[in-house]
Design an enzyme around this catalytic site. Structure first.
Site, PDB file in Angstrom:
ATOM      1  N   ASN A  88       0.806  -1.218   0.000  1.00  0.00           N
ATOM      2  CA  ASN A  88       0.000   0.000   0.000  1.00  0.00           C
ATOM      3  C   ASN A  88       0.842   1.272   0.000  1.00  0.00           C
ATOM      4  OD1 ASN A  88      -2.482   1.752   0.761  1.00  0.00           O
ATOM      5  ND2 ASN A  88      -1.085   2.058   2.474  1.00  0.00           N
ATOM      6  N   TYR A 164       3.703  10.485 -10.927  1.00  0.00           N
ATOM      7  CA  TYR A 164       2.787   9.602 -10.214  1.00  0.00           C
ATOM      8  C   TYR A 164       2.046   8.640 -11.146  1.00  0.00           C
ATOM      9  CZ  TYR A 164      -0.997   7.953  -7.229  1.00  0.00           C
ATOM     10  OH  TYR A 164      -1.877   7.159  -6.534  1.00  0.00           O
ATOM     11  N   LYS A 168       2.341   4.303 -11.536  1.00  0.00           N
ATOM     12  CA  LYS A 168       1.290   3.310 -11.319  1.00  0.00           C
ATOM     13  C   LYS A 168       1.118   2.426 -12.556  1.00  0.00           C
ATOM     14  CE  LYS A 168       0.155   4.327  -7.077  1.00  0.00           C
ATOM     15  NZ  LYS A 168       0.428   3.374  -5.981  1.00  0.00           N
TER      16      LYS A 168
END
Length: 241
Positions: A88, A164, A168
């Site tokens: 996470n 960012y 991902k």
């Protein structure tokens, strides 16, 4: 290992990670709270214990090899093994992130935590996961990493973020490779998009609560043995790559 299942959640001292830990703990699981900040980690452990969760703190900086190795040893000592790993921990890399002017250090930081950190932790925990009867790996990703959505006119994929969002996408691509490598094992590995959750990651601008954001990761952590692997989900179902 005993009948009680054990999970390790990285970045579990606050936000979505904390609620994942709380949700798994409420199911009777033993939960390792992985976090690098000692004060926030111990505060989270205390809160979870007060809520009745069987929990232990795990000092963990996902960008540091020695820290990750120590976390694996601590988990083995505290729980005797591991059934579920929830990757996470993540960062945005800060802003601004327009590709024509971005400081490359922002990209390096985002990839080191969001991608290399996941690989580092996963590989350290794999020996324990391989011993589990029903091992699961959950990577907390984001729909902004979906190349399909990023290139779909009208899709909501947030601001321009060259650190960012591609981190991902990279994470999702790495997960697919793990799924291929582990396809002949009983380890299920999937990615979860928690949605736009109000956390300090986004200055609490999100529209969902951390509890709502934790729902899909918890579901993927508790999949049945015939569940999917190598897939990407949010609360609505499967997210396109």
């Amino acid at each position: 290992m005993s009948g009680q299942k054990t999970a390790l959640v990285t970045g579990a001292n606050k936000g979505i990670g904390y609620e994942i830990a709380a949700g798994l703990g409420a199911l009777g699981w033993k939960v390792g709270v992985g976090a690098r900040n000692e004060e926030r980690r111990e505060t989270a452990v205390k809160r979870l214990r007060e809520a009745g969760v069987d929990v232990f703190g795990v000092p963990l900086d996902v960008t540091d090899d020695a820290s990750v190795a120590a976390a694996a040893g601590l988990t083995e000592a505290a729980a005797g093994g591991l059934d579920v790993l929830v990757n996470n921990a993540g960062i945005t890399g800060g802003g601004p992130q327009e590709p024509s002017t971005v400081d490359l250090a922002r990209l390096r930081a985002a990839v080191d935590t969001n991608v290399f950190g996941v690989i580092r932790v996963t590989n350290a925990m794999l020996p324990m996961l391989r011993r589990s009867a029903s091992p699961r790996i959950v990577n907390v990703s984001s729909s902004v990493g979906s190349l399909t959505l990023q290139t779909t006119s009208g899709a909501e994929t947030g601001p321009v973020a060259v650190a960012y969002a591609p981190s991902k996408s990279f994470l999702n691509a790495v997960m697919i490779q793990y799924a291929k490598e582990l396809s002949d094992t009983n380890i299920l590995i999937n990615a979860a998009c928690p949605g736009f959750v109000a956390t300090d990651l986004n200055g609490f601008r999100g529209v969902r609560t951390p509890e709502q954001g934790a729902a899909t990761p918890i579901r993927l952590a508790t999949l049945p043995d015939d569940g999917p692997s190598g897939r990407f989900f949010d609360d609505e179902g499967e997210v396109p790559w």
